[in-house]
Design an enzyme around this catalytic site. Structure first.
Site, PDB file in Angstrom:
ATOM      1  N   ARG A 195       0.830  -1.208   0.000  1.00 54.82           N
ATOM      2  CA  ARG A 195       0.000   0.000   0.000  1.00 54.82           C
ATOM      3  C   ARG A 195       0.864   1.258   0.000  1.00 54.82           C
ATOM      4  O   ARG A 195       0.493   2.284   0.572  1.00 54.82           O
ATOM      5  CB  ARG A 195      -0.973   0.018   1.177  1.00 54.82           C
ATOM      6  N   GLU A 318      -5.884 -12.414   8.143  1.00 55.21           N
ATOM      7  CA  GLU A 318      -5.496 -12.491   6.729  1.00 55.21           C
ATOM      8  C   GLU A 318      -4.346 -13.477   6.514  1.00 55.21           C
ATOM      9  O   GLU A 318      -3.406 -13.212   5.755  1.00 55.21           O
ATOM     10  CB  GLU A 318      -5.124 -11.100   6.207  1.00 55.21           C
ATOM     11  N   ARG A 363     -18.524  -8.834   8.968  1.00 61.98           N
ATOM     12  CA  ARG A 363     -17.110  -8.618   9.292  1.00 61.98           C
ATOM     13  C   ARG A 363     -16.927  -7.469  10.279  1.00 61.98           C
ATOM     14  O   ARG A 363     -16.011  -7.487  11.110  1.00 61.98           O
ATOM     15  CB  ARG A 363     -16.334  -8.349   8.005  1.00 61.98           C
ATOM     16  N   ASP A 392     -12.101  -1.281   7.149  1.00 59.65           N
ATOM     17  CA  ASP A 392     -10.709  -1.210   6.698  1.00 59.65           C
ATOM     18  C   ASP A 392     -10.385   0.126   6.048  1.00 59.65           C
ATOM     19  O   ASP A 392     -10.285   0.210   4.831  1.00 59.65           O
ATOM     20  CB  ASP A 392     -10.421  -2.352   5.714  1.00 59.65           C
ATOM     21  N   GLU A 414      -5.270   3.368  15.189  1.00 61.59           N
ATOM     22  CA  GLU A 414      -4.519   3.134  13.953  1.00 61.59           C
ATOM     23  C   GLU A 414      -5.234   3.848  12.805  1.00 61.59           C
ATOM     24  O   GLU A 414      -6.327   3.461  12.402  1.00 61.59           O
ATOM     25  CB  GLU A 414      -4.400   1.642  13.644  1.00 61.59           C
ATOM     26  N   GLU A 420      -4.747   4.124   0.628  1.00 61.37           N
ATOM     27  CA  GLU A 420      -5.085   2.845   0.004  1.00 61.37           C
ATOM     28  C   GLU A 420      -6.462   2.867  -0.648  1.00 61.37           C
ATOM     29  O   GLU A 420      -6.655   2.316  -1.724  1.00 61.37           O
ATOM     30  CB  GLU A 420      -5.023   1.735   1.054  1.00 61.37           C
TER      31      GLU A 420
END
Length: 732
Positions: A195, A318, A363, A392, A414, A420
């Site tokens: 990214r 992931e 999710r 995300d 964060e 991205e």
């Protein structure tokens, strides 16, 4: 015209041709001297043009006393000696006598009692990095208990001069509100950057430890100027090799270069490292041999780097290994590493970005479900790093429901500075506005005004340690970030990490003045442009709460049609759920019930589509195409109108930037102009592709306000970008 006019001025000893050549060289020299490539960032120190302020600055800095004693104070001195001559066009005059100096820059212990007694605070009980800038009699003092505070205060004083602010009668007391203020680099050992949209990784591991690139020093200096005090050097999708002896030596070299600037280094720890580089047959955190291996590894690291910050860990997410591979919990894994680091005052930063392919319901709920039950079970030197939203780093998300829901555990924010999901380094997006929106959101966990900012600075639940991280947008590109205006996102993150209650408009003006021009005719319209730019991008990408409808893998461009992926939550159709009945993800009490993860006051709002803010409407609700919004237009019309507004606003941004040419050097002006051209084309692409796709389901005409697509849906779906930058590496 200037050349011709000057050519006729008679210069003794030179003929007409020689005079013309001299004049031409002077003009060319002036032109190229003004050319800028962006490398200097916001530390350009251009001459102060306001003569009244310039005289004031010269008077206050006519004789400077510098404290000495360590490399950080030397850095502060060097910054003044570099900055003042450029700002004021005069040399720095150093005074050996502190009582005769007009400007005093030192630690508090160096002050004579006559000055020290006039300080309103000695800052002894304040966080590391605190400082005072105060006018005392005819002197201005920049002082702090520790040298890093002196350095931060020095940058603050120079920033005031860059911004054309008066430095008479100052009484500034500054303390960082958050302890750990980190950049997370998603840099791989082969110098690719996941990214990353600004070139390769800064860290040339092949030439380390012997070669310390000047760019490392310039990077550390830029971070110190905005109060960032830590760098995670490696990707969260970690490679265990970075924990081997050769790479620890290389990391030590970077740490040594960063230390004078108050910048600690951190590494990402691959949880399976005991198996991959340690020769063990397990990485079970409750296995004694595994725990012993990590304890020895910590000793090895701290022997080389005594101020090593600690580990950042992505586990069971992931495909990354973690404690769940061995039937253990996140708390088991984090606490095992924390015990290894505790003797050295190191911390474990454990990411909460987890979602399982075995839980298809929603999710957005999974991180909360996995972590909140373990509140209070983590070691005291563990911080849980939580993304600003539950999916995300989308152009817009509601704040993550974990904030405020774990009162016994330090939660670390964060943010993603790299764009991205917001147009990479080709779109102008001022992210501090997004950061501010999240930080000022009210969790209601301890009544009204229980903001996210208060959660992460530790004040809401009286936390001993606090932290914030930003995923870096920095690379080897000459201007560091690919887009000149992407520098503002690095700068803005640092300023908000220091004070999460700072306003994004104040940050925008600071950055514009230091990076381009302090002329109000430039700063005022451009600050308005920056503040509105994030909303513009949301409008032409994901309006009204739509999310994660980018193309697959690289996340470049629109892809609302994406559906055939290894996991449903990697597709776009999973999130928008468009069908003939309507569009949106029902997260209300009648759907996935994700709203129940918020405080009752918010759950009540989010459960009701009439009460839900329109910008989050389709995040929480699946609604008919004919649903009427407050403007009495249908949902379908509002989606199309909002897409068009985004396109129109990029056109307005382009017009505004054209008008700024008198204030900006030609090179950067042309580059931004070209990038805005890309942004406009891609905004139109987003509008056309998404509206063409959704029209299949709505079976309604495009709203009259919307420019109609000029190509078919099949055309947009056929576009492929196999080499888009920033894709995840293929190695494991």
């Amino acid at each position: 015209i200037i050349l011709i006019a000057i050519d006729f001025i008679k210069i003794p000893k030179y003929n007409r041709m020689q005079r013309f050549c001299i004049t031409l060289l002077c003009v060319l020299n002036t032109y190229f001297a003004q050319a800028e490539d962006g490398y200097k960032l916001w530390l350009r120190y251009e001459p102060v043009l306001n003569q009244q302020l310039s005289s004031q600055y010269k008077e206050i800095t006519k004789a400077i006393y510098f404290g000495d004693g360590d490399p950080t104070l030397d850095v502060a001195k060097a910054e003044v000696q570099n900055g003042l001559p450029k700002l004021l066009s005069i040399p720095v005059s150093i005074s050996k006598d502190i009582n005769k100096a007009s400007l005093v820059i030192c630690t508090i212990d160096k002050l004579p009692a006559s000055i020290k007694n006039q300080l309103t605070s000695n800052l002894e009980d304040q966080p590391n990095g605190s400082y005072i800038i105060k006018t005392i009699g005819k002197q201005l003092v920049v002082v702090a208990p520790k040298s890093i505070g002196v350095l931060y205060g020095t940058f603050h004083l120079l920033r005031l001069m860059q911004s054309d602010e008066s430095i008479n009668n100052l009484n500034i007391i500054e303390s960082p509100k958050i302890d750990l203020r980190l950049l997370n680099h998603w840099d791989n050992l082969d110098r690719t950057v996941e990214r990353g949209y600004a070139g390769f990784s800064l860290w040339n591991w092949h030439k380390l430890p012997e070669v310390i690139d000047q760019r490392y020093i310039d990077y550390a200096r830029a971070n110190a100027s905005i109060g960032i005090n830590g760098t995670v050097l490696t990707n969260v999708n970690a490679n265990a090799l970075v924990l081997t002896a050769p790479y620890i030596k290389k990391t030590k070299a970077i740490a040594d270069a960063f230390r004078p600037y108050g910048l600690k280094v951190y590494l990402t720890a691959r949880f399976s490292a005991p198996m991959e580089i340690g020769g063990l047959d397990t990485a079970d955190p409750l296995n004694k041999d595994v725990a012993a291996w990590w304890e020895e590894k910590a000793k090895e690291i701290y022997k080389e780097i005594p101020d090593f910050g600690g580990f950042l860990v992505k586990a069971n997410s992931e495909g990354q290994p973690g404690p769940q591979n061995f039937g253990r919990t996140h708390a088991d894994g984090a606490n095992m590493l924390a015990k290894a680091l505790k003797p050295f005052n190191g911390v474990v930063i454990w990411r909460a970005f987890v979602y399982s392919e075995h839980d298809p319901a929603d999710r957005a709920k999974q991180a909360y479900s996995e972590f909140v039950p373990f509140d209070g079970q983590f070691a005291e030197n563990v911080l849980i790093q939580v993304k600003n939203g539950a999916i995300d780093f989308q152009p817009r998300e509601p704040f993550h429901p974990m904030f405020g829901a774990m009162p016994q555990t330090p939660l670390m924010m964060e943010f993603q500075i790299t764009q991205e999901y917001l147009g990479f380094s080709t779109h102008l997006v001022f992210l501090p506005k997004l950061f501010e929106e999240t930080l000022q959101a009210d969790t209601h966990r301890k009544g009204p005004n229980s903001t996210v900012a208060k959660v992460i600075d530790g004040s809401l639940h009286s936390k001993r340690i606090s932290g914030i991280a930003g995923v870096s947008n920095i690379g080897t590109n000459i201007n560091w970030t690919g887009h000149p205006f992407a520098q503002a996102n690095w700068y803005g993150f640092g300023r908000l990490a220091w004070d999460p209650n700072m306003g994004s408009k104040e940050i925008a003006k600071e950055w514009l003045k230091a990076t381009f021009s302090s002329d109000p005719d430039f700063v005022n319209p451009m600050s308005e442009l920056l503040i509105s730019s994030r909303e513009t991008v949301v409008k032409y990408m994901t309006p009204l709460g739509l999310h994660h409808i980018m193309d697959a893998n690289h996340h470049y461009g629109p892809g609302p049609w994406i559906k055939n992926m290894p996991r449903p939550d990697w597709t776009s159709v999973y999130y928008h759920k468009a069908d003939k009945e309507g569009i949106g993800f029902n997260r209300s009490s009648t759907g996935s019930n994700a709203t129940a993860q918020y405080a009752p006051e918010l759950a009540k709002v989010f459960n009701d589509p009439k009460a839900t803010p329109s910008e989050l409407l389709l995040w929480f609700h699946h609604l008919p195409w004919s649903y009427k919004l407050e403007n009495d237009r249908t949902l379908w019309d509002n989606i199309g109108i909002t897409y068009q507004e985004g396109v129109n606003e990029v056109r307005e941004m382009t017009t505004t930037w054209e008008q700024m040419s008198p204030f900006v050097d030609h090179e950067r002006h042309q580059l931004v102009k070209s990038l805005l051209s890309i942004q406009l084309n891609e905004a139109i692409w987003w509008k056309n592709a998404c509206m063409s796709y959704f029209k299949q389901f709505s079976e309604l005409p495009f709203p009259a306000e919307m420019e109609k697509p000029d190509k078919s849906l099949e055309y947009y779906m056929s576009l492929k970008f196999p080499f888009a930058p920033g894709i995840k590496p293929k190695w494991d």
